[in-house]
Design an enzyme around this catalytic site. Structure first.
Site, PDB file in Angstrom:
ATOM      1  N   GLY A 186      21.806  30.728  52.748  1.00  0.00           N
ATOM      2  CA  GLY A 186      22.213  30.305  54.091  1.00  0.00           C
ATOM      3  C   GLY A 186      23.280  29.226  53.963  1.00  0.00           C
ATOM      4  O   GLY A 186      23.202  28.377  53.082  1.00  0.00           O
ATOM      5  N   ASP A 237      17.526  22.927  55.371  1.00  0.00           N
ATOM      6  CA  ASP A 237      16.069  22.749  55.424  1.00  0.00           C
ATOM      7  C   ASP A 237      15.551  21.598  54.552  1.00  0.00           C
ATOM      8  O   ASP A 237      14.430  21.133  54.757  1.00  0.00           O
ATOM      9  CB  ASP A 237      15.366  24.046  55.008  1.00  0.00           C
ATOM     10  CG  ASP A 237      15.530  25.136  56.049  1.00  0.00           C
ATOM     11  OD1 ASP A 237      15.934  24.814  57.180  1.00  0.00           O
ATOM     12  OD2 ASP A 237      15.264  26.305  55.730  1.00  0.00           O
ATOM     13  N   ASP A 247      16.464  27.873  47.637  1.00  0.00           N
ATOM     14  CA  ASP A 247      15.433  28.476  46.829  1.00  0.00           C
ATOM     15  C   ASP A 247      15.723  29.932  46.393  1.00  0.00           C
ATOM     16  O   ASP A 247      15.634  30.266  45.206  1.00  0.00           O
ATOM     17  CB  ASP A 247      14.175  28.441  47.725  1.00  0.00           C
ATOM     18  CG  ASP A 247      12.947  28.711  46.941  1.00  0.00           C
ATOM     19  OD1 ASP A 247      12.829  28.108  45.871  1.00  0.00           O
ATOM     20  OD2 ASP A 247      12.125  29.535  47.387  1.00  0.00           O
ATOM     21  N   THR A 263      21.056  23.308  51.518  1.00  0.00           N
ATOM     22  CA  THR A 263      20.372  24.004  52.614  1.00  0.00           C
ATOM     23  C   THR A 263      20.014  22.957  53.657  1.00  0.00           C
ATOM     24  O   THR A 263      19.588  21.854  53.305  1.00  0.00           O
ATOM     25  CB  THR A 263      19.083  24.721  52.166  1.00  0.00           C
ATOM     26  OG1 THR A 263      18.243  24.927  53.317  1.00  0.00           O
ATOM     27  CG2 THR A 263      18.278  23.922  51.148  1.00  0.00           C
ATOM     28  N   ARG A 314      12.271  27.295  58.679  1.00  0.00           N
ATOM     29  CA  ARG A 314      11.443  28.497  58.764  1.00  0.00           C
ATOM     30  C   ARG A 314      10.029  28.239  58.262  1.00  0.00           C
ATOM     31  O   ARG A 314       9.065  28.683  58.845  1.00  0.00           O
ATOM     32  CB  ARG A 314      12.100  29.610  57.939  1.00  0.00           C
ATOM     33  CG  ARG A 314      11.383  30.916  58.042  1.00  0.00           C
ATOM     34  CD  ARG A 314      12.209  32.105  57.600  1.00  0.00           C
ATOM     35  NE  ARG A 314      13.181  31.782  56.553  1.00  0.00           N
ATOM     36  CZ  ARG A 314      14.258  32.500  56.324  1.00  0.00           C
ATOM     37  NH1 ARG A 314      14.525  33.543  57.065  1.00  0.00           N
ATOM     38  NH2 ARG A 314      15.087  32.175  55.338  1.00  0.00           N
ATOM     39  N   ASP A 322      14.383  21.571  51.622  1.00  0.00           N
ATOM     40  CA  ASP A 322      13.059  21.911  51.073  1.00  0.00           C
ATOM     41  C   ASP A 322      13.095  22.236  49.578  1.00  0.00           C
ATOM     42  O   ASP A 322      12.288  23.029  49.096  1.00  0.00           O
ATOM     43  CB  ASP A 322      12.471  23.101  51.870  1.00  0.00           C
ATOM     44  CG  ASP A 322      13.382  24.318  51.835  1.00  0.00           C
ATOM     45  OD1 ASP A 322      14.521  24.206  51.344  1.00  0.00           O
ATOM     46  OD2 ASP A 322      12.953  25.392  52.295  1.00  0.00           O
ATOM     47  N   ARG A 327      22.512  38.047  52.072  1.00  0.00           N
ATOM     48  CA  ARG A 327      21.214  38.115  51.380  1.00  0.00           C
ATOM     49  C   ARG A 327      21.165  39.419  50.584  1.00  0.00           C
ATOM     50  O   ARG A 327      21.681  40.442  51.039  1.00  0.00           O
ATOM     51  CB  ARG A 327      20.060  38.116  52.377  1.00  0.00           C
ATOM     52  CG  ARG A 327      20.206  37.093  53.481  1.00  0.00           C
ATOM     53  CD  ARG A 327      19.504  35.799  53.177  1.00  0.00           C
ATOM     54  NE  ARG A 327      19.567  34.909  54.326  1.00  0.00           N
ATOM     55  CZ  ARG A 327      19.566  33.592  54.235  1.00  0.00           C
ATOM     56  NH1 ARG A 327      19.551  33.002  53.053  1.00  0.00           N
ATOM     57  NH2 ARG A 327      19.586  32.841  55.311  1.00  0.00           N
TER      58      ARG A 327
END
Ligand code: F6P
Length: 323
Positions: free
Chosen positions: A11, A128, A103, A126, A172, A130, A72
């Site tokens: 992403g 996120d 990831d 990212t 997400r 994460d 993707r």
């Protein structure tokens, strides 16, 4: 190492282009050839390379997205697919790879390395945030600021109509954006997948606050929290307020990167470039730990789980007037 490849398979996140620009400029300075791989791993399998001539660092610093595009590719773990990618890398003469992403991108990188042994360095990017092994990822700061700005605007209408807003931010599976933005926006409550939501307590607190005249409220909820519709309905039933939902969505992935996202990109990318030149035998990831730029084994990052800061979650409870 004379020819390096650069790829962005995940992403997009604001600051990825700043990282690409940094690698381009540094490699040009040392007369190395930098090859862009378009469309993530799909482009690697299709041999979709670009020479990156005429791309300027100055321009790339301020634009979001990824000039290399992204796609993707779930099959990028199958041996025959990986072998095709490796053949293309060899034919192009690419001797080392910089992988920018999250990831999923890193798992693909590890699979690629396992079969080919190609030196590679990963840069965490990212929104996120994460990724295990780094306190911050490229793009997180920009996404948080974008969400904050949006929530400020939502607050204006929440105050006017004396409504409660449930605002969904991205993430997400994880609540890093929600936690950060929830605190910084002064939200009444934060709902994240890592913590069971104390819904009854929140509804009770909101009802009490309304009884005392505090009629509007913002609840920041991470995308990964289940049953958001039901949550909004529950809060409406219990507080008798009008509850509206607002999903901020993909606006969080765009916009000119903040100073922080840009600087993190420049620091990560310049370090990644230096590490790649040493031809590391094991894949590495660049990260931020205690304010220092570090490297860790990419495998360790992929296998690790980044804990959310529960002390921050508790701090928010103390700051909110509904608990
Ligand atoms: O970039 C991370 C992320 O924004 C997640 O929070 C979100 O769920 C996901 O990407 C969606 O991205 P896509 O639609 O590109 O798969």
């Amino acid at each position: 190492m004379k020819k390096l490849g650069i790829i962005t398979p995940g992403g997009d996140a604001p600051g990825i282009n700043s990282a690409i620009g940094t690698v381009i400029r540094l490699s040009r300075n040392e007369k190395k050839n930098i090859i862009g791989i378009n469309d993530g791993y799909k482009g690697l399998v299709d041999a979709d390379f670009c020479e990156m001539k005429g791309v300027s660092f100055n321009w790339l610093m301020g634009v979001s997205g990824t000039i290399l595009h992204s796609e993707r590719m779930d099959s990028f773990k199958e041996e025959k697919v990986l072998k095709k990618a490796i053949k293309n890398l060899e034919e192009k003469g690419i001797e080392g790879l910089i992988v920018i992403g999250g990831d999923g991108s890193f798992r693909g990188a590890l699979d690629l390395h396992k079969l080919s042994g190609i030196p590679l360095v990963a840069i965490p990017a990212t929104i996120d945030n994460d990724i295990y092994g780094t306190e911050e990822t490229i793009g997180f700061d920009t996404a948080c600021n974008t969400a904050l700005e949006a929530i400020n605007r939502i607050k204006d209408t929440a105050v006017s109509f004396e409504r409660i807003f449930v605002v969904e931010v991205m993430g997400r599976a994880r609540g890093f954006i929600a936690l950060e933005v929830g605190i910084a926006s002064g939200a009444e409550a934060i709902l994240i997948p890592e913590v069971d939501s104390p819904l009854k307590e929140i509804a009770g607190g909101l009802a009490k606050a309304r009884a005392k005249g505090k009629m509007n409220a913002i609840i920041v909820v991470a995308e990964g929290v289940k049953n958001k519709r039901e949550i909004a309905k529950f809060l409406e039933d219990k507080t008798k307020a009008t509850v509206r939902e607002s999903i901020l969505g993909y606006i969080q992935r765009g916009g000119s990167p903040t100073r922080r996202s840009r600087m993190l990109a420049v620091e990560f990318a310049s370090y990644a470039y230096e590490i790649l030149k040493t031809s590391p035998t094991r894949p590495k990831m660049i990260g931020l730990q205690k304010g220092e730029i570090v490297t860790i084994d990419l495998k360790q990052s992929v296998e690790g789980y980044k804990e959310i800061d529960l002390d921050r979650y508790k701090l928010h409870r103390s700051l909110s007037n509904i608990y």
